[in-house]
Design a protein around this motif. Structure first.
Motif, PDB file in Angstrom:
ATOM      1  N   HIS A 195      41.894  37.967  54.140  1.00  0.00           N
ATOM      2  CA  HIS A 195      43.088  37.793  53.273  1.00  0.00           C
ATOM      3  C   HIS A 195      42.714  37.096  51.909  1.00  0.00           C
ATOM      4  CE1 HIS A 195      45.514  38.661  57.048  1.00  0.00           C
ATOM      5  NE2 HIS A 195      46.071  38.896  56.120  1.00  0.00           N
ATOM      6  N   LEU A 196      41.555  36.440  51.858  1.00  0.00           N
ATOM      7  CA  LEU A 196      41.118  35.602  50.801  1.00  0.00           C
ATOM      8  C   LEU A 196      39.975  35.885  49.979  1.00  0.00           C
ATOM      9  CD1 LEU A 196      41.718  31.809  52.448  1.00  0.00           C
ATOM     10  CD2 LEU A 196      43.420  33.305  50.924  1.00  0.00           C
ATOM     11  N   TRP A 197      39.266  36.954  50.485  1.00  0.00           N
ATOM     12  CA  TRP A 197      38.042  36.966  49.748  1.00  0.00           C
ATOM     13  C   TRP A 197      38.341  37.652  48.164  1.00  0.00           C
ATOM     14  CZ3 TRP A 197      36.409  41.722  47.451  1.00  0.00           C
ATOM     15  CH2 TRP A 197      37.152  42.742  47.963  1.00  0.00           C
ATOM     16  N   TYR A 198      39.155  38.324  48.101  1.00  0.00           N
ATOM     17  CA  TYR A 198      39.511  39.200  46.799  1.00  0.00           C
ATOM     18  C   TYR A 198      40.263  37.935  45.926  1.00  0.00           C
ATOM     19  CZ  TYR A 198      44.146  40.143  48.888  1.00  0.00           C
ATOM     20  OH  TYR A 198      45.391  40.090  49.744  1.00  0.00           O
ATOM     21  N   LEU A 199      40.900  37.201  46.451  1.00  0.00           N
ATOM     22  CA  LEU A 199      41.571  35.899  45.466  1.00  0.00           C
ATOM     23  C   LEU A 199      40.480  35.050  45.325  1.00  0.00           C
ATOM     24  CD1 LEU A 199      44.785  35.277  47.810  1.00  0.00           C
ATOM     25  CD2 LEU A 199      44.615  36.517  45.748  1.00  0.00           C
ATOM     26  N   VAL A 200      39.443  34.968  45.922  1.00  0.00           N
ATOM     27  CA  VAL A 200      38.347  33.904  45.619  1.00  0.00           C
ATOM     28  C   VAL A 200      37.514  34.708  44.424  1.00  0.00           C
ATOM     29  CG1 VAL A 200      36.232  32.920  46.274  1.00  0.00           C
ATOM     30  CG2 VAL A 200      38.334  32.757  47.850  1.00  0.00           C
ATOM     31  N   LEU A 201      37.405  35.905  44.761  1.00  0.00           N
ATOM     32  CA  LEU A 201      36.753  36.862  43.592  1.00  0.00           C
ATOM     33  C   LEU A 201      37.367  36.901  42.185  1.00  0.00           C
ATOM     34  CD1 LEU A 201      34.457  39.050  43.111  1.00  0.00           C
ATOM     35  CD2 LEU A 201      36.079  40.725  43.678  1.00  0.00           C
ATOM     36  N   ILE A 202      38.720  37.139  42.302  1.00  0.00           N
ATOM     37  CA  ILE A 202      39.501  36.960  41.092  1.00  0.00           C
ATOM     38  C   ILE A 202      39.404  35.624  40.353  1.00  0.00           C
ATOM     39  CG2 ILE A 202      41.880  37.124  40.189  1.00  0.00           C
ATOM     40  CD1 ILE A 202      42.604  38.912  42.341  1.00  0.00           C
ATOM     41  N   ILE A 203      39.527  34.502  41.163  1.00  0.00           N
ATOM     42  CA  ILE A 203      39.143  33.165  40.627  1.00  0.00           C
ATOM     43  C   ILE A 203      37.863  32.992  40.115  1.00  0.00           C
ATOM     44  CG2 ILE A 203      39.164  30.750  40.753  1.00  0.00           C
ATOM     45  CD1 ILE A 203      41.520  31.262  42.970  1.00  0.00           C
ATOM     46  N   GLY A 204      37.046  33.493  40.705  1.00  0.00           N
ATOM     47  CA  GLY A 204      35.381  33.466  40.270  1.00  0.00           C
ATOM     48  C   GLY A 204      35.158  34.294  38.878  1.00  0.00           C
ATOM     49  N   VAL A 205      35.798  35.318  38.710  1.00  0.00           N
ATOM     50  CA  VAL A 205      35.700  36.214  37.697  1.00  0.00           C
ATOM     51  C   VAL A 205      36.373  35.533  36.593  1.00  0.00           C
ATOM     52  CG1 VAL A 205      36.230  38.376  36.526  1.00  0.00           C
ATOM     53  CG2 VAL A 205      35.492  38.403  38.886  1.00  0.00           C
ATOM     54  N   ALA A 206      37.719  34.829  36.915  1.00  0.00           N
ATOM     55  CA  ALA A 206      38.311  34.229  35.811  1.00  0.00           C
ATOM     56  C   ALA A 206      37.381  33.189  35.061  1.00  0.00           C
ATOM     57  CB  ALA A 206      39.846  33.770  36.337  1.00  0.00           C
ATOM     58  N   LEU A 207      36.555  32.546  36.011  1.00  0.00           N
ATOM     59  CA  LEU A 207      35.945  31.293  35.631  1.00  0.00           C
ATOM     60  C   LEU A 207      34.283  31.870  35.660  1.00  0.00           C
ATOM     61  CD1 LEU A 207      37.373  28.854  38.065  1.00  0.00           C
ATOM     62  CD2 LEU A 207      38.097  29.055  35.633  1.00  0.00           C
ATOM     63  N   SER A 208      34.130  33.076  35.126  1.00  0.00           N
ATOM     64  CA  SER A 208      32.673  33.504  35.266  1.00  0.00           C
ATOM     65  C   SER A 208      31.876  32.731  34.346  1.00  0.00           C
ATOM     66  CB  SER A 208      32.614  34.735  35.423  1.00  0.00           C
ATOM     67  OG  SER A 208      33.112  35.267  33.865  1.00  0.00           O
ATOM     68  N   SER A 209      32.374  32.320  33.109  1.00  0.00           N
ATOM     69  CA  SER A 209      31.411  31.558  32.205  1.00  0.00           C
ATOM     70  C   SER A 209      31.023  30.018  32.659  1.00  0.00           C
ATOM     71  CB  SER A 209      32.481  31.426  30.838  1.00  0.00           C
ATOM     72  OG  SER A 209      33.693  30.564  31.188  1.00  0.00           O
ATOM     73  N   LEU A 210      31.859  29.810  33.838  1.00  0.00           N
ATOM     74  CA  LEU A 210      31.401  28.438  34.169  1.00  0.00           C
ATOM     75  C   LEU A 210      30.494  28.502  35.601  1.00  0.00           C
ATOM     76  CD1 LEU A 210      35.035  26.549  34.174  1.00  0.00           C
ATOM     77  CD2 LEU A 210      33.075  26.513  32.416  1.00  0.00           C
ATOM     78  N   THR A 211      29.713  27.516  35.871  1.00  0.00           N
ATOM     79  CA  THR A 211      28.936  27.630  37.150  1.00  0.00           C
ATOM     80  C   THR A 211      29.578  27.913  38.441  1.00  0.00           C
ATOM     81  OG1 THR A 211      26.976  26.040  36.025  1.00  0.00           O
ATOM     82  CG2 THR A 211      27.036  26.410  38.322  1.00  0.00           C
ATOM     83  N   ILE A 212      30.809  27.080  38.419  1.00  0.00           N
ATOM     84  CA  ILE A 212      31.692  27.174  39.459  1.00  0.00           C
ATOM     85  C   ILE A 212      32.269  28.771  39.845  1.00  0.00           C
ATOM     86  CG2 ILE A 212      33.697  26.480  38.534  1.00  0.00           C
ATOM     87  CD1 ILE A 212      34.604  25.281  40.935  1.00  0.00           C
ATOM     88  N   GLY A 213      32.414  29.414  38.522  1.00  0.00           N
ATOM     89  CA  GLY A 213      32.763  30.827  38.669  1.00  0.00           C
ATOM     90  C   GLY A 213      31.838  31.671  39.490  1.00  0.00           C
ATOM     91  N   THR A 214      30.676  31.695  39.052  1.00  0.00           N
ATOM     92  CA  THR A 214      29.649  32.514  39.638  1.00  0.00           C
ATOM     93  C   THR A 214      29.381  32.082  41.164  1.00  0.00           C
ATOM     94  OG1 THR A 214      28.213  32.246  37.606  1.00  0.00           O
ATOM     95  CG2 THR A 214      27.064  32.907  39.595  1.00  0.00           C
ATOM     96  N   SER A 215      29.449  30.759  41.570  1.00  0.00           N
ATOM     97  CA  SER A 215      29.494  30.164  42.869  1.00  0.00           C
ATOM     98  C   SER A 215      30.608  30.731  43.806  1.00  0.00           C
ATOM     99  CB  SER A 215      29.522  28.817  42.960  1.00  0.00           C
ATOM    100  OG  SER A 215      28.517  27.952  42.387  1.00  0.00           O
ATOM    101  N   LEU A 216      31.762  30.999  43.169  1.00  0.00           N
ATOM    102  CA  LEU A 216      32.777  31.564  43.711  1.00  0.00           C
ATOM    103  C   LEU A 216      32.820  33.014  44.227  1.00  0.00           C
ATOM    104  CD1 LEU A 216      35.864  29.665  42.147  1.00  0.00           C
ATOM    105  CD2 LEU A 216      34.862  29.343  44.362  1.00  0.00           C
TER     106      LEU A 216
END
Length: 254
Positions: A154-175
């Motif tokens: 239920h959550l993997w794609y939500l985490v992916l979307i947040i990670g993509v949105a923050l991909s310019s940051l280190t935390i985005g890549t981690s997500l």
């Protein structure tokens, strides 16, 4: 339900699944398209196959005139599982065994029906009941993975979307990597599910033949129904593996 959610997600993002809104380019674009098409088409083919096979053999009655719920009761009792109840539930092919309540639930298309197809499905669900009673290893592993898999699916794609949105940051890549790990957990669950389903079908066919519930000419017909149903699980795993490949290709492209 997982395939439905996955398909919705794919449609939502289409071919533009690259991070930062860029299209998957370069030499991998053709492969992206092939993977996407396979993920869309394979579940449809599997569903059509199981529906048409079940419909075909739903018109074939068993020679003994037994109904699916009667057969289920016979199989459970012969294995000493007198405490397991049989219930009628609404829906088409929504049959399942609930180990928490010890109930085999048979759908509208199975309960009270005397077709070879219905009897095969009922026997399959009783196979799952027998697996739990015998502590069959894969079914125990599968049960333990259910809570984690429900969360991850239920959550993997939500985490992916947040990670993509923050991909310019280190935390985005981690997500992004966390989302891939969560999706991998779903793949593992589906992999463990396969032996459970094949074993339940094999148990069902052996019991139907051994106890003379179906005639010898009816066994192959029930086998075709159970094989078509098993292929839906195989297809689900293949689609998930393709999606995992697609995720890894996207990460590598970055």
């Amino acid at each position: 339900m997982f395939i439905s959610g996955l398909t919705t997600l794919l449609i939502r993002y289409g071919y533009y699944y690259g991070y930062g809104g860029t299209r998957a380019g370069g030499g991998n674009y053709g492969l992206y398209i092939l993977i996407f098409l396979a993920m869309m088409i394979l579940p449809i083919i599997a569903q059509i196959n199981v529906s048409s096979t079940f419909k075909k053999y739903s018109r074939v009655g068993n020679s003994r005139g037994l109904t699916a719920d009667q057969v289920a009761r016979m199989i459970l009792d012969s294995n000493g599982l007198h405490h397991i109840q049989i219930e009628h539930i609404k829906g088409n092919l929504t049959d399942h065994f609930d180990p928490r309540t010890n109930i085999v639930r048979l759908s509208d298309s199975v309960y009270g029906k005397s077709s070879v197809a219905a009897i095969g499905v009922a026997a399959h669900e009783c196979g799952h009941a027998c697996q739990h009673a015998e502590n069959y290893a894969p079914i125990i592993w599968r049960s333990k993975l259910v809570p984690v898999t429900n969360l991850c699916s239920h959550l993997w794609y939500l985490v992916l979307i947040i990670g993509v949105a923050l991909s310019s940051l280190t935390i985005g890549t981690s997500l992004i990597y966390v989302s891939i790990a969560m999706f991998f957990a779903v793949v593992v669950f589906q992999l463990v599910t396969l032996p459970c389903e094949f074993n339940a079908s094999n148990r069902a066919l052996r019991t139907l033949e051994r106890d003379g519930i179906l005639e010898m000419n009816e066994i192959p017909q029930a086998k075709k129904v159970l094989k078509a149903a098993a292929l839906t699980y195989v297809t689900s795993l293949v689609v998930s593996l393709l999606q995992l490949l697609r995720l890894l290709m996207s990460v590598r492209r970055r």
